[in-house]
Design a protein around this motif. Structure first.
Motif, PDB file in Angstrom:
ATOM      1  N   UNK A  61     -13.505 -14.917 -12.338  1.00 22.36           N
ATOM      2  CA  UNK A  61     -13.859 -14.361 -11.712  1.00 22.36           C
ATOM      3  C   UNK A  61     -11.996 -13.114 -11.997  1.00 22.36           C
ATOM      4  N   UNK A  62     -11.737 -12.248 -11.383  1.00 23.21           N
ATOM      5  CA  UNK A  62     -10.800 -11.428 -11.195  1.00 23.21           C
ATOM      6  C   UNK A  62     -10.257 -11.001 -12.924  1.00 23.21           C
ATOM      7  N   UNK A  63      -9.516 -10.372 -13.224  1.00 24.95           N
ATOM      8  CA  UNK A  63      -9.545  -9.332 -13.603  1.00 24.95           C
ATOM      9  C   UNK A  63      -7.593 -10.293 -14.733  1.00 24.95           C
ATOM     10  N   UNK A  64      -8.114  -9.796 -15.766  1.00 21.33           N
ATOM     11  CA  UNK A  64      -6.985  -9.907 -16.862  1.00 21.33           C
ATOM     12  C   UNK A  64      -6.125  -9.093 -17.563  1.00 21.33           C
ATOM     13  N   UNK A  65      -5.451  -8.615 -16.957  1.00 20.99           N
ATOM     14  CA  UNK A  65      -4.889  -6.648 -18.255  1.00 20.99           C
ATOM     15  C   UNK A  65      -3.552  -7.184 -18.834  1.00 20.99           C
ATOM     16  N   UNK A  66      -3.611  -6.594 -20.353  1.00 22.10           N
ATOM     17  CA  UNK A  66      -2.804  -6.763 -21.105  1.00 22.10           C
ATOM     18  C   UNK A  66      -2.580  -5.254 -21.812  1.00 22.10           C
ATOM     19  N   UNK A  67      -0.883  -5.110 -21.500  1.00 25.43           N
ATOM     20  CA  UNK A  67      -0.585  -4.006 -22.071  1.00 25.43           C
ATOM     21  C   UNK A  67      -1.534  -2.697 -21.608  1.00 25.43           C
ATOM     22  N   UNK A  68      -2.014  -2.553 -20.487  1.00 26.28           N
ATOM     23  CA  UNK A  68      -2.907  -1.504 -19.342  1.00 26.28           C
ATOM     24  C   UNK A  68      -4.353  -1.908 -20.160  1.00 26.28           C
ATOM     25  N   UNK A  69      -4.841  -2.769 -20.369  1.00 25.88           N
ATOM     26  CA  UNK A  69      -6.140  -2.998 -21.096  1.00 25.88           C
ATOM     27  C   UNK A  69      -6.630  -3.958 -20.747  1.00 25.88           C
ATOM     28  N   UNK A  70      -7.627  -3.824 -19.165  1.00 22.73           N
ATOM     29  CA  UNK A  70      -8.520  -4.524 -19.136  1.00 22.73           C
ATOM     30  C   UNK A  70      -8.745  -6.311 -20.401  1.00 22.73           C
ATOM     31  N   UNK A  71      -8.640  -7.850 -20.844  1.00 19.70           N
ATOM     32  CA  UNK A  71      -8.700  -8.607 -22.047  1.00 19.70           C
ATOM     33  C   UNK A  71      -9.879  -9.638 -21.294  1.00 19.70           C
ATOM     34  N   UNK A  72     -10.477  -8.983 -19.437  1.00 14.53           N
ATOM     35  CA  UNK A  72     -11.091 -10.161 -19.111  1.00 14.53           C
ATOM     36  C   UNK A  72     -12.112 -10.885 -19.686  1.00 14.53           C
ATOM     37  N   UNK A  73     -12.322 -10.138 -20.220  1.00 15.42           N
ATOM     38  CA  UNK A  73     -14.013 -10.604 -20.623  1.00 15.42           C
ATOM     39  C   UNK A  73     -14.273 -10.336 -22.303  1.00 15.42           C
ATOM     40  N   UNK A  74     -12.630 -10.256 -22.968  1.00 13.02           N
ATOM     41  CA  UNK A  74     -13.509  -9.870 -24.577  1.00 13.02           C
ATOM     42  C   UNK A  74     -12.894 -11.431 -25.047  1.00 13.02           C
ATOM     43  N   UNK A  75     -13.527 -11.313 -26.477  1.00 11.64           N
ATOM     44  CA  UNK A  75     -13.989 -13.046 -27.116  1.00 11.64           C
ATOM     45  C   UNK A  75     -12.525 -13.567 -27.570  1.00 11.64           C
ATOM     46  N   UNK A  76     -12.020 -14.358 -27.845  1.00 11.59           N
ATOM     47  CA  UNK A  76     -10.202 -15.499 -28.232  1.00 11.59           C
ATOM     48  C   UNK A  76     -10.003 -14.110 -29.173  1.00 11.59           C
TER      49      UNK A  76
END
Lengths: 245, 339
Positions: free
Chosen positions: A63-78
């Motif tokens: 749970x929670x969120x990870x934003x990189x450069x303004x974009x949500x990357x939490x659910x992205x594959x590696x």
């Protein structure tokens, strides 16, 4: 939506990570400013490696969120996270031993041949790689493998480098070389999140510091503040910089 | 971008080592048996036959070792692709039977090439389905992989029975590939020489692919550390599927060569050869194409020499070779770093 000038490059908000039955990250909130070197400190088992692997998508945030450069990357594959501009140097280095030094670098450069000026810059940082260019990476010493792992991460311009304990197990002279290399990377404007157990090394490099314990961020701020505050060092890390001189 | 890092303390230049010892094993074995065989022409005949068999085993096994090395999949269903490849020859031999009986090397070789193309095409398509339906749900669980792929093998064998019948089907070797080259007292079957040529061609093509192309780099890196390949931005799943399909197609190619060698088709022919296939990929080092090549030749030569010198021991010779190699090198002749 335009990004604010002071918006951090990376932001974690309430990130929890489970590995099998184990709850490792217990709601991590932190930020990595653009163009600065942020040190991630903490005792063994605090969750530093898990945090890097969760950012990289190698372990999933539950749970929670990870934003990189303004974009949500939490659910992205590696692979998509890597393609968004994050490079990862794991603690075990994970160089490809059966591939030559050159092949390791070629593979890391997804967008074609490495530009000669960038190659020269990398050789300037890590001269050993030039000498051992056509040798299998498995033949390199531990320090040289670490150099290759970092060179692989910078074979192409990236927005953020995640580096996990690059000085672990290295001889003092190699640690010195590594510190110099990170100083040069920092001077080149790279944004780096660096896990380090060696507080002496960390204090020389970091602009900012994040301290973890038991899967939580227990402190974040300017490195200079932590260096100046012996009591805080003692409380957070169980040591003072003096003991590491 | 300054020259920041001091020259590292390690100044000794490590030398790139080529592991010659396993490579020397094959000629050493061949030369050592010459005095035991006692007759040069018989020795050459045995050696050529062994090399041909070794190449065919390599063709059948090379795909499996890549699949095992890269995907960590124990595919007991690999034999399906060998059988299917062999049966695919019927798709070509049916309408082009005249090409097989024609006394023309051009037509005969064209027929062989068409059979190989049909077999590789069919097994590649079946490979896509097999990976998606049977293998993908059991990634990471070896026990389930063994059970499920075994199940897939049984289903596929029964499907072959349903389509082509349960009786063995004879396969004629194309006219000009029958018989033998006779040089003095030395007799070399033509088809075996062709099999050696095709085996070497595929081996060198694989070496070029693995060592001179980006996809080859990815495969070699993926065999060693698939997670890091993903962290570098490559989608390893796509690579998995591609390698699985290529491995299936290679097994199909091996199946064609094996079918003409045996001159009979049976649905179980793939399964029958799987013991040999597993032996050579274990001997070679799981995931190593070069090791698979050396292991195949070693096993086949040993089987031929022992079959000639001590026929009663022929059945156990392969197991004996594997046991000796594993005592010497538990990870196989050319261990892959991750394993």
């Amino acid at each position: 939506m335009a990004k604010g000038i002071d918006e951090p490059l990376l932001r974690l908000e309430g990130v929890h990570t489970h590995i099998g039955p184990y709850h490792i990250l217990h709601g991590v909130y932190c930020e990595v400013p653009n163009g600065e070197l942020t040190m991630l400190l903490g005792r063994n088992g605090a969750g530093k490696t898990t945090m890097l692997r969760t950012i990289m998508g190698l372990w999933r945030a539950s749970s929670g969120s990870i934003h990189f450069d303004g974009r949500d990357i939490t659910a992205l594959p590696s692979p998509d996270i890597a393609r968004s501009g994050i490079a990862y140097v794991p603690e075990a280095m994970a160089i490809f031993s059966d591939l030559t030094v050159r092949e390791n670098i070629v593979l890391a450069a997804r967008n074609g041949p490495v530009h000669s000026s960038r190659l020269d810059w990398m050789f300037g940082l890590f001269p050993a790689l030039k000498r051992f260019w056509n040798l299998p990476a498995g033949h390199l010493s531990g320090g040289q493998k670490q150099m290759l792992a970092i060179a692989r991460a910078i074979a192409e311009p990236r927005r953020l480098l995640l580096v996990d304990e690059p000085t672990k197990g290295l001889a003092p002279v190699m640690i010195h070389s590594m510190i110099e290399a990170f100083r040069a990377l920092k001077a080149a404007g790279e944004t780096i999140l660096l896990v380090e157990q060696n507080f002496h090394a960390a204090s020389q490099l970091g602009d900012n510091v994040i301290v973890m314990d038991d899967g939580l961020i227990v402190h974040s701020g300017a490195m200079s503040d932590l260096v100046a505050d012996k009591a805080l060092q003692q409380r957070l890390l169980g040591l003072s910089l003096d003991s590491h001189q | 971008m300054s020259n920041a890092a001091a020259e590292p303390i390690e100044t000794s230049l490590p030398r790139a080592r080529i592991d010659w010892i396993p490579l020397i094993l094959v000629p050493v074995l061949a030369i050592a048996t010459l005095p035991l065989v006692g007759n040069v022409s018989a020795w050459v005949t045995l050696t050529v036959a062994g090399l041909a068999m070794g190449m065919m085993i390599f063709l059948m096994a090379s795909g499996l070792t890549l699949v095992f090395g890269l995907m960590d999949i124990i595919n007991f269903g690999h034999g399906v692709f060998i059988s299917l490849g062999a049966y695919a020859t019927l798709l070509v031999l049916g309408p082009l039977a005249g090409w097989a009986s024609a006394d023309s090397i051009g037509l005969n070789l064209a027929l062989l090439v068409l059979c190989i193309a049909a077999a590789m095409g069919l097994t590649a398509v079946v490979g896509v389905v097999f990976e998606r339906v049977i293998v993908r749900p059991v990634y990471g669980n070896h026990l389930k992989q063994i059970l499920v792929t075994m199940g897939g093998l049984i289903v596929a064998e029964q499907a072959i029975h349903a389509i082509w019948g349960a009786s063995p089907i004879p396969v004629p070797v194309p006219e000009t590939l029958r018989g033998a080259f006779v040089i003095g007292d030395i007799v070399m079957e033509r088809y075996r020489v062709v099999a050696i040529g095709i085996g070497l061609l595929v081996f060198f093509a694989m070496q070029v692919l693995l060592n001179r192309t980006r996809i080859g780099l990815l495969i070699r890196a993926g065999v060693e550390n698939p997670e890091m390949v993903e962290a570098l931005g490559y989608r390893i799943r796509r690579l998995f599927v591609s390698v699985f399909v290529a491995g299936s197609a290679l097994a199909g190619l091996g199946g064609v060569m094996w079918a003409f060698y045996r001159q009979t088709l049976t649905a179980g022919m793939g399964m029958e050869v799987m013991v040999l296939v597993f032996i050579v990929i274990i001997i070679g080092g799981l995931g190593s194409v070069g090791g698979c090549f050396v292991g195949s030749v070693l096993v086949a030569l040993m089987a031929n020499y022992v079959g000639f010198l001590a026929p009663k021991l022929a059945l156990v010779s392969n197991i004996l070779v594997m046991a000796l190699v594993l005592i010497w090198r538990p990870q196989g002749l050319f261990p892959v770093a991750r394993r």
